[in-house]
Design an enzyme around this catalytic site. Structure first.
Site, PDB file in Angstrom:
ATOM      1  N   ARG A 103     105.668  46.878 -45.904  1.00  0.00           N
ATOM      2  CA  ARG A 103     104.650  45.919 -45.472  1.00  0.00           C
ATOM      3  C   ARG A 103     105.049  44.541 -45.979  1.00  0.00           C
ATOM      4  O   ARG A 103     106.005  44.401 -46.712  1.00  0.00           O
ATOM      5  CB  ARG A 103     103.270  46.197 -46.092  1.00  0.00           C
ATOM      6  N   ASN A 141      96.028  41.637 -46.412  1.00  0.00           N
ATOM      7  CA  ASN A 141      95.857  42.623 -47.467  1.00  0.00           C
ATOM      8  C   ASN A 141      96.700  42.239 -48.669  1.00  0.00           C
ATOM      9  O   ASN A 141      97.912  42.038 -48.549  1.00  0.00           O
ATOM     10  CB  ASN A 141      96.284  44.005 -46.976  1.00  0.00           C
ATOM     11  N   GLU A 142      96.049  42.087 -49.796  1.00  0.00           N
ATOM     12  CA  GLU A 142      96.741  41.785 -51.055  1.00  0.00           C
ATOM     13  C   GLU A 142      97.872  40.768 -50.881  1.00  0.00           C
ATOM     14  O   GLU A 142      99.054  41.110 -50.994  1.00  0.00           O
ATOM     15  CB  GLU A 142      97.272  43.072 -51.692  1.00  0.00           C
ATOM     16  N   CYS A 150     114.440  31.412 -45.957  1.00  0.00           N
ATOM     17  CA  CYS A 150     115.015  31.009 -44.674  1.00  0.00           C
ATOM     18  C   CYS A 150     115.078  29.481 -44.576  1.00  0.00           C
ATOM     19  O   CYS A 150     114.479  28.768 -45.372  1.00  0.00           O
ATOM     20  CB  CYS A 150     114.205  31.596 -43.515  1.00  0.00           C
ATOM     21  N   GLU A 300      88.958  48.020 -53.342  1.00  0.00           N
ATOM     22  CA  GLU A 300      89.646  49.302 -53.498  1.00  0.00           C
ATOM     23  C   GLU A 300      89.394  49.764 -54.925  1.00  0.00           C
ATOM     24  O   GLU A 300      89.855  49.138 -55.878  1.00  0.00           O
ATOM     25  CB  GLU A 300      91.160  49.138 -53.262  1.00  0.00           C
ATOM     26  N   TRP A 308     103.361  56.301 -55.045  1.00  0.00           N
ATOM     27  CA  TRP A 308     104.045  56.332 -53.746  1.00  0.00           C
ATOM     28  C   TRP A 308     105.046  57.479 -53.681  1.00  0.00           C
ATOM     29  O   TRP A 308     105.294  58.045 -52.631  1.00  0.00           O
ATOM     30  CB  TRP A 308     104.749  55.001 -53.496  1.00  0.00           C
TER      31      TRP A 308
HETATM   32  C1  GLA Z   1      97.007  48.452 -52.623  1.00  0.00           C
HETATM   33  C2  GLA Z   1      96.805  48.293 -51.145  1.00  0.00           C
HETATM   34  C3  GLA Z   1      96.424  49.558 -50.458  1.00  0.00           C
HETATM   35  C4  GLA Z   1      97.206  50.711 -50.990  1.00  0.00           C
HETATM   36  C5  GLA Z   1      97.052  50.811 -52.477  1.00  0.00           C
HETATM   37  C6  GLA Z   1      97.816  51.970 -53.073  1.00  0.00           C
HETATM   38  O1  GLA Z   1      95.913  48.240 -53.385  1.00  0.00           O
HETATM   39  O2  GLA Z   1      95.901  47.285 -50.817  1.00  0.00           O
HETATM   40  O3  GLA Z   1      96.677  49.419 -49.091  1.00  0.00           O
HETATM   41  O4  GLA Z   1      98.534  50.530 -50.665  1.00  0.00           O
HETATM   42  O5  GLA Z   1      97.557  49.641 -53.044  1.00  0.00           O
HETATM   43  O6  GLA Z   1      99.193  51.789 -53.029  1.00  0.00           O
HETATM   44 ZN    ZN Z   2     110.892  31.714 -44.150  1.00  0.00          ZN
END
Ligand code: GLA
Ligand code: ZN
Length: 664
Positions: A103, A141-142, A150, A300, A308
């Site tokens: 990601r 997300n995070e 680049c 969360e 993982w």
């Molecule tokens: C983070 C992410 C989630 C998940 C958890 C666990 O907090 O936001 O999507 O990946 O870690 O790895």
């Molecule tokens: Zn770049």
């Protein structure tokens, strides 16, 4: 109060959705977060949108009185996008494009990535603004990375610098490029400093600021679209607590409230022989609350073992509840467990949810349901309560980054430095506000600034006025060393704080590894200095502790200066023993007139939420031993209603909330 789970309906067959919603509802859950990794399911091919599956889930959830927060899906671009627009992918420092997968592998400067992000968000916003059980958005997300090297990012960095310094002469002067002949004639000569420990420290600090700003800007563009199209929805992001690489004060600015992801059981020892509070989770919560000086959500929350490839330990019975109460106690107004059901496929097969792979509502589900029932039971009491305290600790991203760039001495860790004082305050049962340099200091009786390495002139002035007017200020080693462009002040340390602290530090030294210098304080107690020492001589200050080492015994380790109506303390070293900090904090609290409502026993945490008519005291037992806590008379017990004594027995991992009416 919002309580719920992170839900990935796209992982399961449609036939299961109804049962999921039913189980959620019977656990008292009323909210889910969804879709933050579902870009490809919403836009399976470029420009072709498909929301019917999500509509169907939302409809089902609505029937079970469950509302939804939708994630904007920009943390994972679809495979078709990476293939067709390779510039969307970030480039590493060796010039290689990242391989699509995992990601967060985007380049924030990429035009394609920005345009396609904008379009999916606009399309989602238009569509979901009309769906009544959608209540809010989580952006991306995070946030955090990747660092892209680049050409476009490089150019944008040069532009950003131009905007900041206006002229190349000003940049050269501000960053001190005379050193090693690093002077620039033109903006396009400026490199990306690709090694934070060898390049010009000022340029490194600016690169950190620039990378942080790119995240903030990217989020800002999304917020703008959502504000316009979904004016009734709240907007948040899931922060990562003490994650150091983004200026979270900036990132929180555009949001309605902060949310964060809390995974405290990851590596700790469950038996907790040292009888410790989960300090990290509390400090993170207070940092999160401090970003906007406002309550926050947990987006969360730990449910089970996480990992993982290999996973960590499981939450013990009682722990799921305890972890959630700890956050509630520090200002959480919403709690969402990660995740609903453990996925059977993908990289996170071992990041366990409330339900296992089998989908059965077992122990973790039941514990979360009980937590949810209790939270709903007290939600009217909790509503609109906040944490109010007169003790604050400054938390400063410039200083964090400058410490990463040049730690000063081996093992200097900004967060550990903050923790020493923070933990001691927690052990006294005192809540702490975490604040930025620019905060109004006058609200506080005590302000602690540990390792405030980068000290703005305006902050130094504010500190001086604050102490003059009666404030208690405590600071320590490597504070006030540098200015905002990461250049050392050319004044004898403690530089701009010399008057207020009443000391002088002509020299300083690292303390070699495996070496300890004994110190003795005015009460005759002995402690040991490690890692670093300032060679402090006093001008006006009193010596509270000094070194018991040949050659160094003229120097103070801890000082206190009466200045105006207040006092300013300085600790020039790291002390190995925790009780040094207990003693110091106890004295400072006494000095300031702050006292705790309950002095907690070892391993029990106290936190107070309040409004104008009452205080709610949260008692949290972080140990697997029973604990006794004496509570003030007249306290009302809110959770375990049967106990109406003035001593409360907390079971292992036990929690309680007690209410005391304020005399109006
Ligand atoms: C983070 C992410 C989630 C998940 C958890 C666990 O907090 O936001 O999507 O990946 O870690 O790895
Ligand atoms: Zn770049």
């Amino acid at each position: 109060m919002y309580i719920g789970v992170d839900y990935y309906p796209e992982h399961w067959s449609k036939e299961r959705w109804e049962l999921d919603a039913l189980l959620m509802h019977s656990a008292g859950f009323n909210v889910v977060r969804m879709a933050e990794f579902s870009w490809v399911f919403m836009e399976p091919e470029e420009g072709k949108f498909q929301f019917d599956w999500l509509d169907e889930v939302l409809d089902l959830l609505a029937k079970h009185e469950i509302q939804a927060i939708l994630g904007t899906p920009t943390a994972v671009m679809p495979a078709w996008m990476a293939k067709k627009y390779p510039d969307s992918l970030a480039v590493d420092k060796y010039g290689n494009r990242l391989v699509w997968g995992v990601r967060k592998n985007n380049c924030f400067s990429s035009m394609s990535y920005n345009l396609l992000s904008e379009r999916i968000i606009k399309t989602m916003a238009e569509h979901f603004s009309k769906i009544s059980n959608v209540i809010g958005w989580q952006i991306d997300n995070e946030f955090g990375g990747p660092i892209c090297y680049c050409e476009i990012c490089h150019k944008n960095f040069q532009e950003w610098l131009k905007n900041k310094y206006q002229s190349i002469e000003n940049l050269n002067k501000s960053l001190g490029t005379h050193f090693w002949g690093h002077k620039f004639n033109y903006w396009n000569e400026i490199p990306i400093p690709d090694d934070m420990n060898t390049h010009n420290p000022g340029l490194c600090l600016d690169w950190k600021r620039f990378c942080s700003w790119m995240n903030v800007k990217f989020q800002h563009n999304q917020v703008k679209i959502l504000r316009e199209l979904c004016p009734k929805h709240f907007i948040t992001h899931n922060f990562m607590g003490l994650y150091p690489d983004i200026n979270y004060y900036d990132l929180s600015e555009d949001l309605d409230h902060v949310s964060w992801d809390n995974y405290p059981v990851w590596k700790d020892n469950p038996f907790n022989e040292k009888q410790e509070i989960f300090y990290g989770a509390s400090l993170s919560a207070d940092v999160m609350r401090g970003l906007k000086q406002k309550n926050f959500w947990i987006m969360e929350q730990t449910a089970g073992p996480g990992g993982w490839g290999s996973f960590g330990r499981n939450t013990l019975p009682g722990e799921i509840k305890k972890i959630s109460y700890q956050q509630l106690a520090h200002g959480a107004d919403g709690i969402i467990w990660f995740r609903w059901r453990t996925c059977t496929a993908g990289r996170e097969q071992y990041w366990h949810g409330l339900l296992g792979h089998d989908g059965k509502p077992l122990r973790r589900y039941k514990e979360a349901a009980e937590t949810s029932r209790e939270f709903h039971m007290i939600e009217n009491e909790i509503k609109d309560t906040a944490i109010k305290t007169q003790a604050a600790i400054i938390y400063d991203y410039d200083s964090i980054w400058a410490t990463q760039i040049q730690p000063s001495f081996d093992g200097n860790n900004y967060v550990e430095n903050i923790h020493r004082y923070y933990n001691a305050l927690l052990r006294q049962g005192i809540n702490v506000d975490i604040i930025k340099q620019d905060e109004d200091f006058s609200k506080y009786k005590i302000i602690i600034a540990s390792s405030l390495y980068i000290l703005k002139k305006s902050t130094a002035d504010k500190i001086t006025t604050y102490v003059k007017n009666g404030g208690i200020f405590l600071t320590d080693f490597r504070s006030g060393v540098k200015n905002e462009t990461n250049i050392c002040y050319d004044i004898t340390l403690p530089g701009l704080l010399t008057d207020v602290l009443g000391i002088e530090i002509e020299e300083y030294s690292a303390i070699p590894l495996n070496t300890e210098y004994p110190i003795k304080n005015v009460d005759g107690n002995e402690y040991h200095a490690i890692k670093y020492m300032d060679w402090i001589t006093v001008k006006n200050a009193e010596v509270l502790a000094n070194y018991q080492v040949q050659y160094l015994n003229n120097f103070a380790a801890l000082t206190k200066n009466n200045f105006g109506k207040g006092r300013a303390y300085y600790a020039g070293t790291i002390i190995k023993e925790e009780n040094f900090y207990d003693e110091l904090i106890e004295n400072i609290l006494k000095d300031s007139g702050i006292s705790s409502v309950i002095k907690p026993p070892l391993g029990v945490e106290i936190s107070i939420r309040q409004d104008s008519s009452k205080i709610l005291i949260f008692l949290i037992n972080h140990t697997i031993n029973k604990k006794e806590v004496k509570v003030p008379s007249g306290a009302e017990i809110l959770i375990n209603l049967e106990r109406i004594k003035d001593t409360i027995i907390l079971e292992p991992f036990g929690v309680e909330v007690i209410k005391i009416k304020k005399v109006l």
